[in-house]
Design a protein around this motif. Structure first.
Motif, short mmCIF file in Angstrom:
data_model
loop_
_atom_site.label_atom_id
_atom_site.label_comp_id
_atom_site.label_asym_id
_atom_site.label_seq_id
_atom_site.Cartn_x
_atom_site.Cartn_y
_atom_site.Cartn_z
N ASP A 38 7.84 0.73 -1.70
CA ASP A 38 6.27 0.76 -1.10
C ASP A 38 5.64 0.63 -2.36
OD1 ASP A 38 4.71 0.59 1.21
OD2 ASP A 38 4.08 2.61 0.69
N PHE A 41 5.81 -2.44 -4.68
CA PHE A 41 5.14 -3.67 -4.09
C PHE A 41 3.63 -3.46 -4.47
CE2 PHE A 41 8.40 -4.80 -0.78
CZ PHE A 41 9.32 -5.40 -1.67
N LEU A 45 1.92 -6.34 -6.71
CA LEU A 45 0.82 -7.24 -6.10
C LEU A 45 -0.52 -6.86 -6.91
CD1 LEU A 45 1.92 -6.58 -2.42
CD2 LEU A 45 1.80 -8.83 -3.37
N PRO A 53 9.21 -13.41 -7.10
CA PRO A 53 10.52 -12.55 -6.57
C PRO A 53 11.62 -12.43 -7.46
CG PRO A 53 9.69 -13.80 -4.75
CD PRO A 53 8.88 -14.28 -5.85
N TRP A 56 10.85 -9.70 -10.03
CA TRP A 56 10.82 -8.25 -9.42
C TRP A 56 11.79 -7.85 -8.77
CZ3 TRP A 56 10.40 -8.11 -4.43
CH2 TRP A 56 9.84 -9.04 -3.83
N LEU A 85 12.83 -7.02 3.33
CA LEU A 85 12.03 -6.55 2.13
C LEU A 85 11.00 -7.46 1.91
CD1 LEU A 85 15.04 -6.02 -0.56
CD2 LEU A 85 13.28 -4.35 0.09
N MET A 86 11.00 -8.74 2.22
CA MET A 86 9.75 -9.72 2.23
C MET A 86 8.59 -9.52 3.21
SD MET A 86 10.09 -11.29 -0.59
CE MET A 86 8.87 -12.27 -0.60
N HIS A 88 8.05 -6.36 4.39
CA HIS A 88 7.25 -5.38 3.94
C HIS A 88 6.27 -5.80 2.78
CE1 HIS A 88 6.03 -1.22 4.07
NE2 HIS A 88 6.33 -0.96 2.71
N TYR A 89 6.90 -6.55 1.83
CA TYR A 89 6.05 -6.92 0.98
C TYR A 89 4.65 -7.81 1.23
CZ TYR A 89 5.01 -10.21 -3.37
OH TYR A 89 4.27 -11.12 -4.08
N ASN A 90 4.95 -8.44 2.10
CA ASN A 90 3.88 -9.05 2.77
C ASN A 90 2.70 -8.04 3.51
OD1 ASN A 90 4.59 -11.64 1.92
ND2 ASN A 90 5.85 -12.22 3.95
N ALA A 93 0.77 -6.74 0.86
CA ALA A 93 0.04 -7.64 0.21
C ALA A 93 -1.42 -7.71 1.11
CB ALA A 93 0.75 -8.89 0.09
#
Length: 237
Positions: A38, A41, A45, A53, A56, A85-86, A88-90, A93
């Motif tokens: 968390d 990211f 970001l 990706p 990182w 993962l993506m 949560h990344y989004n 962001a």
């Protein structure tokens, strides 16, 4: 995972699923935990430049650069974990872009272990374009004070004062939001072809030119320690 689901926040069951995978044999000793991811990211970001990706992702499995990588059961399992993962990344962001004041790290209030892991993840994300990050750290030390004080250990290995640590843990989200706003404004203002790892001559932050903190000066965070033993004790690797 279908593309149309990548804009959904992870629910509790999905967070637990991802956490269990990160704690599985072969990864438990090397991979970041959920708190670290968390924070990681939030930092990548907020980077001076856009990070792909492919740059990182390896550090999630092994932030120390040892080359550890996950073993998936099959392609479907790989897509499932990477999809989580993506997503949560989004989520991170989306919050940073739309409602940065609502950025709340996923650790619970008072969970200093979770806060320390989040901050360690954030510091790992500062390893990219490290010269720019280091200059901003010197220019705005108060922004980084909570993250550095929680994410690094004292030179003597002492833990931070618990009451102060709790206060820092409540400031982390606000600090990260300020850093993101700074780099976002700077990225938008630069012409195409700008190289972000160097401030153009004469155009660096005013604070970096006129308010530099000496290694032996009192730390601006107010801890009472010298800068080199507090917020200046850790630089992006």
């Amino acid at each position: 995972m279908a593309l149309q689901h990548l804009d959904r926040d992870l629910d509790d069951a999905e967070l637990h699923e991802l956490e269990s995978f990160l704690d599985s044999p072969g990864l438990a000793d090397t991979a970041m935990d959920l708190y670290g991811i968390d924070g990681y990211f939030a930092a990548i970001l907020s980077s001076p430049r856009t990070l792909l990706p492919s740059e990182w992702m390896p550090s999630i499995w092994d932030p120390n650069g040892g080359g550890a990588s996950p073993e998936f059961e099959n392609l479907e399992h790989a897509n499932r974990i990477l999809g989580l993962l993506m997503r949560h990344y989004n989520t991170v962001a989306r919050v940073l872009m739309d409602e940065p004041e609502e950025l709340v790290p996923i650790y619970l209030d008072g969970d200093l272990g979770g806060a320390a892991s989040w901050c360690s993840g954030y510091l790992a994300g500062m390893r990219y374009d490290r010269e720019s990050w280091a200059k901003l750290l010197v220019a705005k030390p108060r922004w980084f004070a909570p993250i550095l004080c929680l994410g690094t250990r004292d030179e003597d290995g002492k833990e931070p004062d618990p009451e102060q640590a709790v206060r820092w843990s409540r400031e982390v989200g606000r600090s990260a939001a300020k850093v993101h706003a700074y780099w976002l404004e700077r990225r938008r203002a630069q012409p195409a072809g700008f190289t972000p790892d160097r401030f153009p001559a004469g155009s660096g932050p005013r604070e970096a030119r006129s308010s530099r903190v000496g290694r032996n000066d009192p730390c601006p965070c107010g801890s009472g320690k010298k800068f080199k033993r507090c917020c200046g004790a850790s630089k992006p690797a």
